[in-house]
Write a protein that holds these residues in place. Structure first.
Motif, PDB file in Angstrom:
ATOM      1  N   ILE A 255      15.144  19.251  -0.244  1.00 41.07           N
ATOM      2  CA  ILE A 255      14.170  19.118   0.817  1.00 41.07           C
ATOM      3  C   ILE A 255      14.100  19.251   1.750  1.00 41.07           C
ATOM      4  CG2 ILE A 255      12.215  17.850   0.793  1.00 41.07           C
ATOM      5  CD1 ILE A 255      13.071  15.558  -0.672  1.00 41.07           C
ATOM      6  N   ALA A 256      12.988  20.773   2.662  1.00 42.83           N
ATOM      7  CA  ALA A 256      13.654  20.996   3.988  1.00 42.83           C
ATOM      8  C   ALA A 256      11.689  20.885   4.456  1.00 42.83           C
ATOM      9  CB  ALA A 256      13.512  22.323   3.598  1.00 42.83           C
ATOM     10  N   ALA A 257      11.231  20.357   5.509  1.00 45.02           N
ATOM     11  CA  ALA A 257      10.521  20.065   6.579  1.00 45.02           C
ATOM     12  C   ALA A 257      10.706  20.005   7.890  1.00 45.02           C
ATOM     13  CB  ALA A 257       9.620  18.768   5.676  1.00 45.02           C
ATOM     14  N   GLY A 258      10.122  19.719   8.524  1.00 36.70           N
ATOM     15  CA  GLY A 258       9.505  18.705   9.489  1.00 36.70           C
ATOM     16  C   GLY A 258      11.108  20.142  10.775  1.00 36.70           C
ATOM     17  N   THR A 259      10.552  19.894  11.846  1.00 35.63           N
ATOM     18  CA  THR A 259      11.386  20.029  13.385  1.00 35.63           C
ATOM     19  C   THR A 259      11.731  18.905  14.068  1.00 35.63           C
ATOM     20  OG1 THR A 259       9.868  20.772  13.797  1.00 35.63           O
ATOM     21  CG2 THR A 259      11.007  22.039  13.471  1.00 35.63           C
ATOM     22  N   LYS A 260      11.124  17.564  14.077  1.00 38.41           N
ATOM     23  CA  LYS A 260      10.427  16.766  14.951  1.00 38.41           C
ATOM     24  C   LYS A 260      10.214  15.067  14.706  1.00 38.41           C
ATOM     25  CE  LYS A 260      10.812  16.418  21.073  1.00 38.41           C
ATOM     26  NZ  LYS A 260      10.326  14.867  19.963  1.00 38.41           N
ATOM     27  N   THR A 261      10.811  14.432  15.279  1.00 40.94           N
ATOM     28  CA  THR A 261      10.598  13.614  14.653  1.00 40.94           C
ATOM     29  C   THR A 261       9.102  13.107  14.810  1.00 40.94           C
ATOM     30  OG1 THR A 261      11.280  11.733  16.713  1.00 40.94           O
ATOM     31  CG2 THR A 261      12.728  12.072  15.175  1.00 40.94           C
ATOM     32  N   ASN A 262       8.771  13.151  15.685  1.00 42.18           N
ATOM     33  CA  ASN A 262       7.530  12.580  16.094  1.00 42.18           C
ATOM     34  C   ASN A 262       6.033  13.857  15.179  1.00 42.18           C
ATOM     35  OD1 ASN A 262       7.682  14.047  18.165  1.00 42.18           O
ATOM     36  ND2 ASN A 262       6.776  12.541  19.644  1.00 42.18           N
ATOM     37  N   ILE A 263       6.364  14.547  14.737  1.00 43.44           N
ATOM     38  CA  ILE A 263       5.854  15.867  14.368  1.00 43.44           C
ATOM     39  C   ILE A 263       5.649  15.929  13.084  1.00 43.44           C
ATOM     40  CG2 ILE A 263       5.295  18.221  14.962  1.00 43.44           C
ATOM     41  CD1 ILE A 263       7.414  18.450  16.666  1.00 43.44           C
ATOM     42  N   ILE A 264       4.448  16.027  12.821  1.00 45.92           N
ATOM     43  CA  ILE A 264       4.167  15.910  11.220  1.00 45.92           C
ATOM     44  C   ILE A 264       4.209  17.802  10.375  1.00 45.92           C
ATOM     45  CG2 ILE A 264       2.145  15.201   9.181  1.00 45.92           C
ATOM     46  CD1 ILE A 264       1.396  12.758  10.710  1.00 45.92           C
ATOM     47  N   PRO A 265       4.548  18.318  10.050  1.00 50.32           N
ATOM     48  CA  PRO A 265       4.658  19.120   9.930  1.00 50.32           C
ATOM     49  C   PRO A 265       4.060  20.099   9.181  1.00 50.32           C
ATOM     50  CG  PRO A 265       6.823  18.261   8.875  1.00 50.32           C
ATOM     51  CD  PRO A 265       5.534  17.392   8.610  1.00 50.32           C
ATOM     52  N   GLU A 266       3.682  21.296   8.730  1.00 49.55           N
ATOM     53  CA  GLU A 266       2.250  22.088   8.376  1.00 49.55           C
ATOM     54  C   GLU A 266       2.920  22.403   6.737  1.00 49.55           C
ATOM     55  OE1 GLU A 266      -0.458  23.283   9.252  1.00 49.55           O
ATOM     56  OE2 GLU A 266      -0.148  22.581  11.723  1.00 49.55           O
ATOM     57  N   HIS A 267       4.045  22.507   6.266  1.00 50.80           N
ATOM     58  CA  HIS A 267       4.645  22.198   5.608  1.00 50.80           C
ATOM     59  C   HIS A 267       5.588  21.459   4.072  1.00 50.80           C
ATOM     60  CE1 HIS A 267       6.512  25.413   7.002  1.00 50.80           C
ATOM     61  NE2 HIS A 267       7.180  26.128   5.986  1.00 50.80           N
TER      62      HIS A 267
END
Length: 424
Positions: A255-267
């Motif tokens: 599973i891969a998603a996100g870049t930072k703890t407080n960002i809800i990613p786009e995909h």
């Protein structure tokens, strides 16, 4: 026996075999990057045939594949195969010849490399088998086609060799033979007719959400939670939508998603694999995966996901007739007590892509990797599969001997079952 005559020279080549194995183990290469291994295979073949009259050597099929054709009069044509690639694993065996290799992978990441699946034993024992068969040509008649294949771990090495002309590059075989080092007592082999390894269909699901701030999830559509929910739903595909009489496994391995703890990613992206012995079951599982992914997205009010499949491998289905011949040959050479049944497993192999390209029968078997006495003691306790590392483990370290000798004896004996001349 003509097989015994060919194998009589094994003690004289054993030091070379062991040194070759240590070199290969210490210098693993990733799938489709087996340049040094392929070069060493060609070097060894040319040293066996200094005047260049015995072998027809081909290179480059599938990227780094090597073929060697040895014609030795009238008789059957036997294809024998070894895979060459290592794995992105950091070795932790304590061996003097342990790999310390690191390299750049296809994604541009620096990764460790190890022969954690034992393909180094396959290359070494096949080269030794070819060497012995070349030296003992007076004891057999026919054609030997040796295939050193890239990228078994990446599932596309055999396919690539076929796509780039293997069928036209070498003579059509009457039978294909392959073997794999596996957990088990060294000195023994494992063989069975029929389906012994599962098909494989890998899948990727890309879930699309709506990005936002982690403190305000109500303004976003969170693909991370969507992915977590989908993973749990997929665990019921086998238990609730496949007959309990069928054999199947579905695993989500990435599973891969996100870049930072407080960002809800786009995909979010998840990847997994379906293993089964039935093509209809595989197709059904893939259909359910896609339907479930779309339903999950719909429940969240998210866009349709992208569902992809890749890396298909067929069932490894040993020919009953070819396997009967191989089993008899292995028993005659190693002793009937050293021939065990190959218990079907859900792992997958691309070996069968080679014989399937011609539609010819094949047999694929295993040979044991670990100290026989220690294995017997663990087997008596019922703990053998827990006490010894499995393939792909950072601790996977086959006993040097009699593992290597067994691999050579098994391959020579199986080959000679087709091409051997009766002794007077």
């Amino acid at each position: 026996m003509s097989t015994s005559a060919v194998l009589a020279a094994l003690p004289t080549v054993r030091p070379w075999l062991e040194d070759l194995y240590r070199h290969l183990h210490a210098h693993p290469e990733l799938s489709m990057a087996e340049h040094g291994t392929a070069a060493r295979v060609v070097e060894e073949l040319r040293e066996m045939d200094p005047d260049g009259t015995a072998f027809e050597i081909g290179t480059g099929l599938g990227g780094t594949g090597v073929t060697a054709v040895l014609r030795n009069g009238e008789g059957p044509t036997v294809l024998v195969r070894a895979d060459m690639d290592g794995l992105p694993v950091a070795e932790d065996t304590g061996l003097e010849y342990a790999s310390t290799v690191t390299t750049m992978n296809a994604a541009g990441e620096q990764v460790p490399v190890m022969h954690a699946c034992g393909h180094d034993t396959h290359v070494a024992t096949l080269l030794a088998s070819v060497r012995l068969l070349l030296a003992g040509r007076e004891h057999w008649s026919g054609t030997l086609v040796a295939v050193f294949q890239p990228a078994e771990e990446q599932f596309n090495g055999a396919e690539a060799m076929v796509a780039q002309g293997l069928v036209d590059a070498v003579p059509r075989p009457d039978v294909a033979l392959g073997q794999h080092v596996l957990p088990g007592p060294a000195g023994s082999v494992q063989v069975a007719a029929g389906p012994i390894m599962a098909s494989c269909d890998d899948f990727r699901v890309t879930l699309y959400g709506k990005g936002g701030h982690g403190s305000a999830p109500h303004t976003a559509i969170d693909p991370v939670v969507m992915a977590a929910s989908l993973v749990m739903r997929l665990q019921t595909v086998i238990s609730r939508q496949v007959s309990p009489q069928a054999t199947a496994v579905l695993t989500v391995g990435r599973i891969a998603a996100g870049t930072k703890t407080n960002i809800i990613p786009e995909h979010a992206v998840l990847e997994g694999t379906v293993r089964t012995y039935d093509d209809a079951v595989a197709r059904h599982c893939l259909e359910v995966i896609e339907r479930t992914a779309r339903a999950e997205a719909l429940a969240w009010g998210a866009p349709d996901p992208l569902v992809e499949t890749f890396d298909h491998l067929p069932v490894t289905d040993n020919s009953p007739d070819a396997t009967a011949v191989v089993r008899a040959a292995l028993g005659a050479e190693l002793g009937a007590g050293q021939v065990r049944d190959f218990t079907p497993e859900m792992g997958s192999e691309d070996f069968s892509e080679l014989p399937n390209a011609w539609g010819v029968p094949y047999c694929y078997w295993g040979f044991g990797a670990f100290d026989a006495d220690a294995w017997a003691a663990a087997e008596a306790r019922g703990s053998e599969r827990h006490d010894f590392p499995d393939n792909h483990s950072s601790h996977f370290a086959p006993e040097l001997q009699p593992t290597l000798d067994t691999g050579v004896r098994a391959m020579v004996a199986a080959t000679m079952a087709w091409v051997g001349r009766p002794q007077p």
